[in-house]
Design a protein around this motif. Sequence first.
Motif, PDB file in Angstrom:
ATOM      1  N   GLY A 107      29.474  41.074  33.426  1.00  0.00           N
ATOM      2  CA  GLY A 107      29.053  42.113  32.490  1.00  0.00           C
ATOM      3  C   GLY A 107      29.285  41.674  31.053  1.00  0.00           C
ATOM      4  O   GLY A 107      29.001  40.536  30.682  1.00  0.00           O
ATOM      5  N   ASP A 108      29.809  42.589  30.236  1.00  0.00           N
ATOM      6  CA  ASP A 108      30.092  42.283  28.830  1.00  0.00           C
ATOM      7  C   ASP A 108      31.586  42.038  28.620  1.00  0.00           C
ATOM      8  O   ASP A 108      32.164  42.505  27.629  1.00  0.00           O
ATOM      9  CB  ASP A 108      29.622  43.430  27.934  1.00  0.00           C
ATOM     10  CG  ASP A 108      28.508  43.006  26.982  1.00  0.00           C
ATOM     11  OD1 ASP A 108      27.888  41.959  27.229  1.00  0.00           O
ATOM     12  OD2 ASP A 108      28.247  43.731  26.003  1.00  0.00           O
ATOM     13  N   LEU A 109      32.202  41.342  29.536  1.00  0.00           N
ATOM     14  CA  LEU A 109      33.618  41.002  29.371  1.00  0.00           C
ATOM     15  C   LEU A 109      33.834  40.379  27.999  1.00  0.00           C
ATOM     16  O   LEU A 109      33.114  39.462  27.604  1.00  0.00           O
ATOM     17  CB  LEU A 109      34.028  40.018  30.469  1.00  0.00           C
ATOM     18  CG  LEU A 109      35.515  39.666  30.551  1.00  0.00           C
ATOM     19  CD1 LEU A 109      36.332  40.872  30.999  1.00  0.00           C
ATOM     20  CD2 LEU A 109      35.732  38.500  31.507  1.00  0.00           C
ATOM     21  N   ASP A 110      34.813  40.903  27.233  1.00  0.00           N
ATOM     22  CA  ASP A 110      34.955  40.445  25.852  1.00  0.00           C
ATOM     23  C   ASP A 110      36.303  39.789  25.556  1.00  0.00           C
ATOM     24  O   ASP A 110      36.635  39.529  24.399  1.00  0.00           O
ATOM     25  CB  ASP A 110      34.714  41.605  24.882  1.00  0.00           C
ATOM     26  CG  ASP A 110      35.762  42.703  24.999  1.00  0.00           C
ATOM     27  OD1 ASP A 110      36.563  42.670  25.952  1.00  0.00           O
ATOM     28  OD2 ASP A 110      35.774  43.605  24.141  1.00  0.00           O
ATOM     29  N   ARG A 111      37.079  39.542  26.583  1.00  0.00           N
ATOM     30  CA  ARG A 111      38.339  38.822  26.386  1.00  0.00           C
ATOM     31  C   ARG A 111      38.664  38.059  27.664  1.00  0.00           C
ATOM     32  O   ARG A 111      38.180  38.406  28.746  1.00  0.00           O
ATOM     33  CB  ARG A 111      39.480  39.794  26.050  1.00  0.00           C
ATOM     34  CG  ARG A 111      39.744  40.798  27.152  1.00  0.00           C
ATOM     35  CD  ARG A 111      40.868  41.768  26.820  1.00  0.00           C
ATOM     36  NE  ARG A 111      41.046  42.759  27.879  1.00  0.00           N
ATOM     37  CZ  ARG A 111      41.735  42.557  28.987  1.00  0.00           C
ATOM     38  NH1 ARG A 111      42.339  41.390  29.208  1.00  0.00           N
ATOM     39  NH2 ARG A 111      41.859  43.505  29.896  1.00  0.00           N
ATOM     40  N   GLY A 134      29.105  38.119  20.192  1.00  0.00           N
ATOM     41  CA  GLY A 134      28.721  39.518  19.995  1.00  0.00           C
ATOM     42  C   GLY A 134      29.819  40.402  20.535  1.00  0.00           C
ATOM     43  O   GLY A 134      30.987  40.256  20.150  1.00  0.00           O
ATOM     44  N   ASN A 135      29.489  41.280  21.474  1.00  0.00           N
ATOM     45  CA  ASN A 135      30.496  42.137  22.098  1.00  0.00           C
ATOM     46  C   ASN A 135      31.028  41.564  23.399  1.00  0.00           C
ATOM     47  O   ASN A 135      31.636  42.278  24.193  1.00  0.00           O
ATOM     48  CB  ASN A 135      29.909  43.536  22.365  1.00  0.00           C
ATOM     49  CG  ASN A 135      29.726  44.330  21.089  1.00  0.00           C
ATOM     50  OD1 ASN A 135      30.414  44.085  20.108  1.00  0.00           O
ATOM     51  ND2 ASN A 135      28.791  45.258  21.094  1.00  0.00           N
ATOM     52  N   SER A 136      30.782  40.288  23.643  1.00  0.00           N
ATOM     53  CA  SER A 136      31.263  39.663  24.881  1.00  0.00           C
ATOM     54  C   SER A 136      31.917  38.318  24.564  1.00  0.00           C
ATOM     55  O   SER A 136      32.083  37.949  23.407  1.00  0.00           O
ATOM     56  CB  SER A 136      30.107  39.492  25.879  1.00  0.00           C
ATOM     57  OG  SER A 136      29.119  38.640  25.357  1.00  0.00           O
ATOM     58  N   LEU A 137      32.281  37.582  25.599  1.00  0.00           N
ATOM     59  CA  LEU A 137      32.975  36.307  25.413  1.00  0.00           C
ATOM     60  C   LEU A 137      32.172  35.347  24.535  1.00  0.00           C
ATOM     61  O   LEU A 137      30.950  35.242  24.669  1.00  0.00           O
ATOM     62  CB  LEU A 137      33.215  35.636  26.769  1.00  0.00           C
ATOM     63  CG  LEU A 137      34.080  36.365  27.797  1.00  0.00           C
ATOM     64  CD1 LEU A 137      34.100  35.578  29.101  1.00  0.00           C
ATOM     65  CD2 LEU A 137      35.498  36.570  27.278  1.00  0.00           C
ATOM     66  N   GLU A 167      22.459  39.720  17.741  1.00  0.00           N
ATOM     67  CA  GLU A 167      23.052  38.553  17.072  1.00  0.00           C
ATOM     68  C   GLU A 167      23.978  37.834  18.051  1.00  0.00           C
ATOM     69  O   GLU A 167      25.139  38.210  18.206  1.00  0.00           O
ATOM     70  CB  GLU A 167      23.823  38.992  15.820  1.00  0.00           C
ATOM     71  CG  GLU A 167      22.950  39.476  14.686  1.00  0.00           C
ATOM     72  CD  GLU A 167      22.107  38.351  14.093  1.00  0.00           C
ATOM     73  OE1 GLU A 167      22.619  37.207  14.004  1.00  0.00           O
ATOM     74  OE2 GLU A 167      20.945  38.604  13.736  1.00  0.00           O
ATOM     75  N   LEU A 168      23.464  36.818  18.709  1.00  0.00           N
ATOM     76  CA  LEU A 168      24.254  36.058  19.673  1.00  0.00           C
ATOM     77  C   LEU A 168      24.189  34.570  19.349  1.00  0.00           C
ATOM     78  O   LEU A 168      23.276  34.108  18.656  1.00  0.00           O
ATOM     79  CB  LEU A 168      23.719  36.290  21.099  1.00  0.00           C
ATOM     80  CG  LEU A 168      23.766  37.735  21.623  1.00  0.00           C
ATOM     81  CD1 LEU A 168      23.110  37.818  22.991  1.00  0.00           C
ATOM     82  CD2 LEU A 168      25.203  38.234  21.695  1.00  0.00           C
ATOM     83  N   GLU A 169      25.170  33.818  19.849  1.00  0.00           N
ATOM     84  CA  GLU A 169      25.229  32.378  19.616  1.00  0.00           C
ATOM     85  C   GLU A 169      24.261  31.639  20.531  1.00  0.00           C
ATOM     86  O   GLU A 169      23.864  32.128  21.586  1.00  0.00           O
ATOM     87  CB  GLU A 169      26.657  31.863  19.871  1.00  0.00           C
ATOM     88  CG  GLU A 169      27.710  32.450  18.957  1.00  0.00           C
ATOM     89  CD  GLU A 169      29.118  32.049  19.378  1.00  0.00           C
ATOM     90  OE1 GLU A 169      29.268  31.354  20.407  1.00  0.00           O
ATOM     91  OE2 GLU A 169      30.070  32.438  18.679  1.00  0.00           O
TER      92      GLU A 169
END
Length: 209
Positions: A107-111, A134-137, A167-169
């Motif tokens: 999912g959007d795991l962010d840590r 963004g809001n994830s790893l 905005e993502l890498e």
Amino acid sequence: MEITWYGLSCFRLTERKHASVVTDPYNGKLGLPGLKLKADVVTVSHDAQGHNYGAAVSGTQHKLNGPGEYEIGNVFITGIITKSAAHANSNVIFLFDYAGLKVAHLGDLDRVPSQTEIEALEEVSVLLLPVGGGNSLNAAQASELVSMLEPNIVIPMHYKLPGLKLELEEIDRFLKEMGVTDPTEEDSLKISLSNLPEETETVILKPKI
């Protein structure tokens, strides 16, 4: 089984004599073409338009968006909740067990979770991993998690694509962190328990959009 990627965090998992699954279907307002998919099961990691657009999937008999253990169409599905600093809602990791072939969608795991938190993800065959920040790893965090879990196959997701308004890498940052210079690219991934690589392999799927 076959794994197909549709951009962002949306995958379709199919296997003969098993329920078909679509993960995190997105709304077409994000710049990618609208989805039109079919599946028995839809999973939603959290309530955001890039992940929760169930209307894009027809034929659905089950929509899963929380923690728990389920057996649907010969697929064992485990939802594992993770607290998030970035989201008002918690994120749900889904683990799909196809007769021992285990696919984890983060999912959007962010840590990076603690070792205790990821015990349920041990012996994961295929890791569907956010890498674009963004809001994830971000790339560095994603690479660290791969080294902790040591899956057979890593499929990056949730990174910059042409037309995407988020905005993502770029994927290149993650590949650099992983030390991958010549990644395997596939239209879709077809795998079985008998042909999994022994060493962790990164596979780039071309988005079917």
